[in-house]
Design a protein around this motif. Structure first.
Motif, short mmCIF file in Angstrom:
data_model
loop_
_atom_site.label_atom_id
_atom_site.label_comp_id
_atom_site.label_asym_id
_atom_site.label_seq_id
_atom_site.Cartn_x
_atom_site.Cartn_y
_atom_site.Cartn_z
N ALA A 11 52.40 28.68 14.05
CA ALA A 11 52.30 28.48 12.60
C ALA A 11 53.19 27.35 12.11
O ALA A 11 52.76 26.52 11.31
CB ALA A 11 52.64 29.78 11.87
N LYS A 12 54.43 27.28 12.57
CA LYS A 12 55.35 26.23 12.13
C LYS A 12 54.81 24.86 12.50
O LYS A 12 54.78 23.94 11.68
CB LYS A 12 56.72 26.46 12.75
N GLU A 13 54.35 24.71 13.73
CA GLU A 13 53.84 23.43 14.21
C GLU A 13 52.56 23.02 13.49
O GLU A 13 52.36 21.86 13.15
CB GLU A 13 53.62 23.47 15.72
N LEU A 14 51.68 24.00 13.24
CA LEU A 14 50.44 23.71 12.51
C LEU A 14 50.74 23.25 11.09
O LEU A 14 50.13 22.31 10.59
CB LEU A 14 49.53 24.95 12.48
N GLY A 15 51.68 23.92 10.44
CA GLY A 15 52.06 23.55 9.08
C GLY A 15 52.66 22.15 9.02
O GLY A 15 52.34 21.36 8.14
N HIS A 56 54.10 29.13 6.40
CA HIS A 56 54.44 27.84 7.02
C HIS A 56 53.61 26.69 6.45
O HIS A 56 53.58 25.61 7.02
CB HIS A 56 54.28 27.93 8.53
N GLY A 57 52.94 26.93 5.33
CA GLY A 57 52.22 25.87 4.64
C GLY A 57 50.88 25.50 5.24
O GLY A 57 50.34 24.43 4.94
N VAL A 58 50.31 26.37 6.04
CA VAL A 58 49.00 26.12 6.64
C VAL A 58 47.92 26.53 5.64
O VAL A 58 48.01 27.60 5.04
CB VAL A 58 48.84 26.92 7.96
N ILE A 59 46.92 25.67 5.45
CA ILE A 59 45.77 26.06 4.62
C ILE A 59 44.94 27.02 5.45
O ILE A 59 44.51 26.69 6.56
CB ILE A 59 44.92 24.84 4.22
#
Length: 140
Positions: A11-15, A56-59
């Protein structure tokens, strides 16, 4: 990314990379051993995959595995809102099954208007009464 049963792990990396995710199904189930790293959500874990990704800011969008499962979309979106325990608004919940999916798929046209009776779109007892689109009004 679509499917993404284990997207919460990254999640962190995707965001940070600005990569969006369409969870398909929105509430994963470990049918086989390889699916053991899912995030099941309440009551087994505090967060669902949707909430972990959103933090984590992912859409995040909610997808459908089969065409017949599209009829369950209001229930899936309502379930996501319930599991969030007030951490997402009604408009954010509705976006999971609508505008977020449009953004992730690159759709730029305006959508249809869905008219319900017996409650709002996320109410489990609400029924679609009509659809207003660019091609006409369809009463159901």
């Amino acid at each position: 990314i679509t499917g993404a049963a284990e997207a919460h792990i990254l999640a962190k990396e995707l965001g940070e990379a600005g990569v969006g995710v369409i969870l398909n199904p929105p509430r994963p189930f470990p049918y086989v051993w390889e699916d053991r790293r899912i995030l099941p959500g309440p009551p087994l874990t505090r967060d669902s995959a949707i909430m972990k990704l959103k933090e984590h800011g992912v859409i995040v969008g909610v997808g459908c595995e089969e065409i017949w499962s599209a009829r369950n979309l209001p229930f899936d979106v309502a379930w996501a809102a319930i599991e969030a325990e007030g951490r997402i608004s009604r408009s954010e919940a509705l976006a999971l099954g609508s505008v977020n999916v449009q953004k992730l798929l690159g759709v730029t046209t305006r959508g249809d208007l869905v008219v319900t009776r017996g409650g709002e779109l996320l109410d489990l007892h609400a029924r679609v009464a009509a659809v207003v689109s660019g091609t006409g009004v369809y009463v159901i």
